[in-house]
Write a protein that holds these residues in place. Structure first.
Motif, PDB file in Angstrom:
ATOM      1  N   VAL A  13       0.839  -1.199   0.000  1.00  0.00           N
ATOM      2  CA  VAL A  13       0.000   0.000   0.000  1.00  0.00           C
ATOM      3  C   VAL A  13       0.880   1.257   0.000  1.00  0.00           C
ATOM      4  O   VAL A  13       0.660   2.193  -0.780  1.00  0.00           O
ATOM      5  CB  VAL A  13      -0.925   0.000   1.239  1.00  0.00           C
ATOM      6  CG1 VAL A  13      -1.719   1.283   1.337  1.00  0.00           C
ATOM      7  CG2 VAL A  13      -1.849  -1.221   1.195  1.00  0.00           C
ATOM      8  N   LEU A  14       1.899   1.275   0.864  1.00  0.00           N
ATOM      9  CA  LEU A  14       2.747   2.466   0.974  1.00  0.00           C
ATOM     10  C   LEU A  14       3.543   2.677  -0.309  1.00  0.00           C
ATOM     11  O   LEU A  14       3.587   3.787  -0.848  1.00  0.00           O
ATOM     12  CB  LEU A  14       3.695   2.340   2.174  1.00  0.00           C
ATOM     13  CG  LEU A  14       3.000   2.274   3.545  1.00  0.00           C
ATOM     14  CD1 LEU A  14       4.016   2.061   4.660  1.00  0.00           C
ATOM     15  CD2 LEU A  14       2.185   3.543   3.817  1.00  0.00           C
ATOM     16  N   ASP A  15       4.151   1.603  -0.837  1.00  0.00           N
ATOM     17  CA  ASP A  15       4.936   1.737  -2.070  1.00  0.00           C
ATOM     18  C   ASP A  15       4.058   2.178  -3.232  1.00  0.00           C
ATOM     19  O   ASP A  15       4.469   2.971  -4.070  1.00  0.00           O
ATOM     20  CB  ASP A  15       5.614   0.407  -2.441  1.00  0.00           C
ATOM     21  CG  ASP A  15       6.722   0.051  -1.457  1.00  0.00           C
ATOM     22  OD1 ASP A  15       7.066   0.904  -0.615  1.00  0.00           O
ATOM     23  OD2 ASP A  15       7.232  -1.082  -1.521  1.00  0.00           O
ATOM     24  N   GLY A  16       2.841   1.646  -3.276  1.00  0.00           N
ATOM     25  CA  GLY A  16       1.955   1.953  -4.397  1.00  0.00           C
ATOM     26  C   GLY A  16       1.451   3.384  -4.410  1.00  0.00           C
ATOM     27  O   GLY A  16       1.135   3.929  -5.463  1.00  0.00           O
ATOM     28  N   LEU A  17       1.385   4.005  -3.240  1.00  0.00           N
ATOM     29  CA  LEU A  17       0.785   5.343  -3.188  1.00  0.00           C
ATOM     30  C   LEU A  17       1.807   6.458  -2.984  1.00  0.00           C
ATOM     31  O   LEU A  17       1.450   7.635  -3.049  1.00  0.00           O
ATOM     32  CB  LEU A  17      -0.274   5.406  -2.080  1.00  0.00           C
ATOM     33  CG  LEU A  17      -1.558   4.616  -2.382  1.00  0.00           C
ATOM     34  CD1 LEU A  17      -2.428   4.497  -1.137  1.00  0.00           C
ATOM     35  CD2 LEU A  17      -2.352   5.252  -3.514  1.00  0.00           C
ATOM     36  N   ASN A  18       3.069   6.076  -2.755  1.00  0.00           N
ATOM     37  CA  ASN A  18       4.052   7.113  -2.442  1.00  0.00           C
ATOM     38  C   ASN A  18       4.719   7.757  -3.659  1.00  0.00           C
ATOM     39  O   ASN A  18       5.825   8.253  -3.562  1.00  0.00           O
ATOM     40  CB  ASN A  18       5.123   6.576  -1.482  1.00  0.00           C
ATOM     41  CG  ASN A  18       4.738   6.879  -0.037  1.00  0.00           C
ATOM     42  OD1 ASN A  18       4.167   7.932   0.250  1.00  0.00           O
ATOM     43  ND2 ASN A  18       5.021   5.960   0.872  1.00  0.00           N
ATOM     44  N   THR A  19       4.046   7.734  -4.806  1.00  0.00           N
ATOM     45  CA  THR A  19       4.633   8.367  -5.997  1.00  0.00           C
ATOM     46  C   THR A  19       3.672   9.399  -6.575  1.00  0.00           C
ATOM     47  O   THR A  19       2.511   9.467  -6.178  1.00  0.00           O
ATOM     48  CB  THR A  19       4.904   7.320  -7.109  1.00  0.00           C
ATOM     49  OG1 THR A  19       3.779   6.453  -7.172  1.00  0.00           O
ATOM     50  CG2 THR A  19       6.147   6.521  -6.835  1.00  0.00           C
ATOM     51  N   SER A  20       4.196  10.180  -7.501  1.00  0.00           N
ATOM     52  CA  SER A  20       3.394  11.113  -8.300  1.00  0.00           C
ATOM     53  C   SER A  20       2.543  12.052  -7.435  1.00  0.00           C
ATOM     54  O   SER A  20       2.977  12.490  -6.374  1.00  0.00           O
ATOM     55  CB  SER A  20       2.532  10.319  -9.270  1.00  0.00           C
ATOM     56  OG  SER A  20       1.879  11.172 -10.170  1.00  0.00           O
TER      57      SER A  20
END
Ligand code: ADE
Length: 230
Positions: A13-20
């Protein structure tokens, strides 16, 4: 808006949302995101969080206790931070829920805190769901391996409705599903690409004409691709 995700796979969850855009909104504090590992609340020495289903059948079921304890730890923290005794909404991601749409996103974006509960295996013991879940939500009529991707889809959709997350506040309003229509087509430079020209009206500088053209294109596109919206 603060998102709290109860999951067995916090790094997903954290890796997936921590961009852009969402990553930037987290960095700047416009939204908050925490992922709480349900396994941290297992009370047995093997840190087991699932067991066989009563009555038999395939697969394993997530046990009530660790899910409840994970929920309780988050709910207690929320009530201190938000200085309220109001129970936070808890969204359980499940193919058995109401199908997510833009209207639901707008409704959920009004909350200060949202808890997402992600299941795995053959689901979660029904008793804890009865105790804590306020909203059962599906992201579509198909079955995924867990609730993490659906939670991420919902968090992304809700976040862009939070003030200050998108730079131009207008862009959240005038787009697909605002007023139940699909958005008109967009073009940028060059004026001609492999023989295809940008529609003349967009170069005219006539704003009334451009608005009229966009309205027509938006309707045409909705009729062709999503007649169910009209
Ligand atoms: N978990 C598994 N499949 C799902 C879906 N389609 N929507 C929400 N949660 C799910």
């Amino acid at each position: 808006m603060r998102f709290h995700v109860l999951t067995l796979f916090p790094e997903m969850v954290l890796d997936g949302l921590n961009t852009s855009i969402i990553g930037r909104a987290i960095q700047s504090g416009k939204i908050g995101l925490e992922a709480v590992n349900i396994r941290d609340f297992a009370t047995n020495k093997h840190m087991k969080v699932d067991d066989y289903p009563y009555g038999g059948g395939a697969g394993m079921v997530m046990q009530a206790e660790p899910v409840y304890l994970a929920y309780q730890s988050v709910a207690e923290r929320i009530s201190v931070i938000a200085e309220t005794s109001k129970k936070p909404r808890v969204v359980y991601l499940t193919p058995q829920g109401s199908v997510f749409n833009q209207r639901m996103a707008e409704d959920l974006s009004k909350e200060e805190d949202l808890i997402f509960l992600c299941g795995h295996y053959e689901g979660i013991d029904e008793r804890v769901l009865e105790m804590i879940v306020t909203d059962h939500v599906s992201i579509g009529d198909y079955v995924l391996t867990g609730g993490e991707l659906p939670a991420m889809v919902m968090i992304d959709t809700i976040s862009r409705l939070v003030e200050g997350v998108l730079h131009n506040d207008d862009s959240a309003r005038y787009e697909s599903f605002a007023e139940n229509r699909l958005e008109y087509p967009q073009y940028t430079r060059p004026e001609e690409f492999m023989g295809r020209k940008v529609p003349e009206v967009l170069l005219s500088g006539n704003h009334a004409k451009i608005a009229e053209w966009r309205e027509e294109e938006s309707l045409k596109r909705t009729r062709e691709r999503r007649p169910d919206l009209l």
